[in-house]
Write a protein that holds these residues in place. Structure first.
Motif, PDB file in Angstrom:
ATOM      1  N   MET A 174     -63.607  -0.574  48.422  1.00  0.00           N
ATOM      2  CA  MET A 174     -63.211  -0.656  49.879  1.00  0.00           C
ATOM      3  C   MET A 174     -64.010  -1.888  50.527  1.00  0.00           C
ATOM      4  SD  MET A 174     -62.508   3.368  50.599  1.00  0.00           S
ATOM      5  CE  MET A 174     -62.061   3.071  52.242  1.00  0.00           C
ATOM      6  N   ALA A 175     -65.253  -1.590  50.318  1.00  0.00           N
ATOM      7  CA  ALA A 175     -66.518  -2.359  50.852  1.00  0.00           C
ATOM      8  C   ALA A 175     -66.204  -3.968  50.808  1.00  0.00           C
ATOM      9  CB  ALA A 175     -67.697  -2.121  50.722  1.00  0.00           C
ATOM     10  N   THR A 176     -65.945  -4.367  49.476  1.00  0.00           N
ATOM     11  CA  THR A 176     -65.624  -5.633  49.259  1.00  0.00           C
ATOM     12  C   THR A 176     -64.315  -6.208  49.730  1.00  0.00           C
ATOM     13  OG1 THR A 176     -65.160  -5.178  47.189  1.00  0.00           O
ATOM     14  CG2 THR A 176     -67.283  -5.753  47.165  1.00  0.00           C
ATOM     15  N   LEU A 177     -63.286  -5.334  49.730  1.00  0.00           N
ATOM     16  CA  LEU A 177     -62.156  -5.695  50.281  1.00  0.00           C
ATOM     17  C   LEU A 177     -62.323  -5.994  51.524  1.00  0.00           C
ATOM     18  CD1 LEU A 177     -59.279  -3.446  48.483  1.00  0.00           C
ATOM     19  CD2 LEU A 177     -59.164  -5.887  48.805  1.00  0.00           C
ATOM     20  N   TRP A 178     -62.830  -5.168  52.393  1.00  0.00           N
ATOM     21  CA  TRP A 178     -62.939  -5.168  53.791  1.00  0.00           C
ATOM     22  C   TRP A 178     -63.957  -6.349  54.301  1.00  0.00           C
ATOM     23  CZ3 TRP A 178     -67.026  -2.945  57.318  1.00  0.00           C
ATOM     24  CH2 TRP A 178     -66.575  -3.275  58.678  1.00  0.00           C
TER      25      TRP A 178
END
Ligand code: ASP
Length: 326
Positions: free
Chosen positions: A314-318
């Protein structure tokens, strides 16, 4: 509590990567930004009842589309990226290499250009060929996240491994982390080395000489051929899978011999530090790299890693999808 009440603080200043291709070259600050952001997302994923807004979604990327482009098998990584993208409100499409026009002779680049023409925002790619994620990033406008390219890199795996260590032991700097097993064929090993070294950990590579070359020491790590000799010096053992599918020649006489010399079992665990942490990227081969009692025991954080995987993705996508606005 509502989505608006959650304090995301915008995309962390300092994150300038459109793509997540590898850990090599990432600074300690960049890695820490990803870990901190994942911790914030994890607090949503694992929170208990009692919240008005408790469907575990943070639709910060609602309306965006993510394509999973997997040319190699995957259980955890693909499911984890899919869940992460959905938790962020994205639409997710699975691309199946075996049923695509690639099997009719279309080139890889033509295939992805067609995907791009469908206005895809992010592509999560896994391929047996090192450099595929980079090639893709140079040929499409969307954001590319590397889910493993051959034996080269697996950046989200390293980030989730490091997050798990930080959560369990409170720090990375100064810890001694041993990567045990098939270093030669492991993308997890490479990404872990870059990440752990950037954050100030001491790294030991341990395995048979056919799978760990002394030449790796040029990366600032120590190579050991004896698990028994390093047992008492190590804070974290990361037990890597023997990558039979990538090996051209058999690197040891039998799996029995391998587990006898390099398998983690209760007897070895009893000679390790009292607070030692056991992690493994999965899939684990029970009885080969690790015995079931150790894999399921109190020192093991193997399932925590899986939970952290969703938060890291989630963090890296965002962060990648918002990097343009910085
Ligand atoms: N799942 C990890 C990878 O894709 C580790 C492994 O397969 O052993 O590299």
């Amino acid at each position: 509590m509502s989505v608006g009440d959650l304090c995301w603080g915008g995309v962390p200043v300092g994150w300038r990567r459109r793509h997540l291709l590898g850990i090599e070259g990432m600074s300690a600050d960049e890695i820490t930004l990803a870990l901190d952001q994942a911790e914030r997302f994890k607090s949503v994923l694992v929170r208990d009842k009692g919240y008005e807004y408790c469907d575990r979604k943070v639709p910060l990327l609602a309306g965006k589309t993510c394509v999973n482009l997997f040319f190699e098998n995957s259980t955890r990584t693909k499911t984890s990226f899919t869940l992460a993208a959905r938790r962020l409100g994205m639409d997710v499409v699975d691309f199946s290499a075996s049923t695509s026009s690639l099997s009719k002779g279309e080139t890889f680049i033509d295939t992805v250009k067609n995907l791009e023409a469908m206005q895809v925002d992010a592509v999560v790619v896994r391929h047996s060929c090192p450099g595929t994620a980079m090639l893709l990033s140079e040929n499409i406008r969307g954001h590319v996240l590397n889910a493993g390219d051959g034996a080269h890199e697996h950046p989200t795996q390293a980030l989730l491994d490091i997050l798990t260590i930080r959560q369990r032991l409170g720090r990375i700097k100064g810890l001694t982390v041993a990567l045990v097993g098939d270093i030669a064929h492991s993308r997890t090993a490479r990404s872990n080395i870059w990440g752990l070294r950037a954050l100030g950990a001491n790294v030991i590579l341990c395995g048979p000489s056919t799978l760990v070359s002394k030449r790796w020491e040029s990366l600032g790590v120590v190579v050991s051929y004896s698990l028994d000799e390093i047992l008492g010096k190590v804070d974290v053992f990361n037990l890597l899978r023997i990558q039979f599918e990538r090996q051209v020649i058999r690197p040891f006489p039998s799996t029995r011999e391998y587990s006898h010399l390099y398998g983690m079992d209760t007897a070895r665990l009893s000679r390790a530090k009292p607070e030692v942490l056991i992690i493994a990227p999965g899939p684990i081969n029970r009885g080969l790299e690790v015995t079931p009692d150790v894999a399921d025991g109190q020192h093991s954080a193997i399932l925590d890693q899986v939970t952290n995987g969703v938060a890291i993705r989630m963090a890296t996508l965002w962060m990648c999808l918002n990097s343009k606005s910085i």
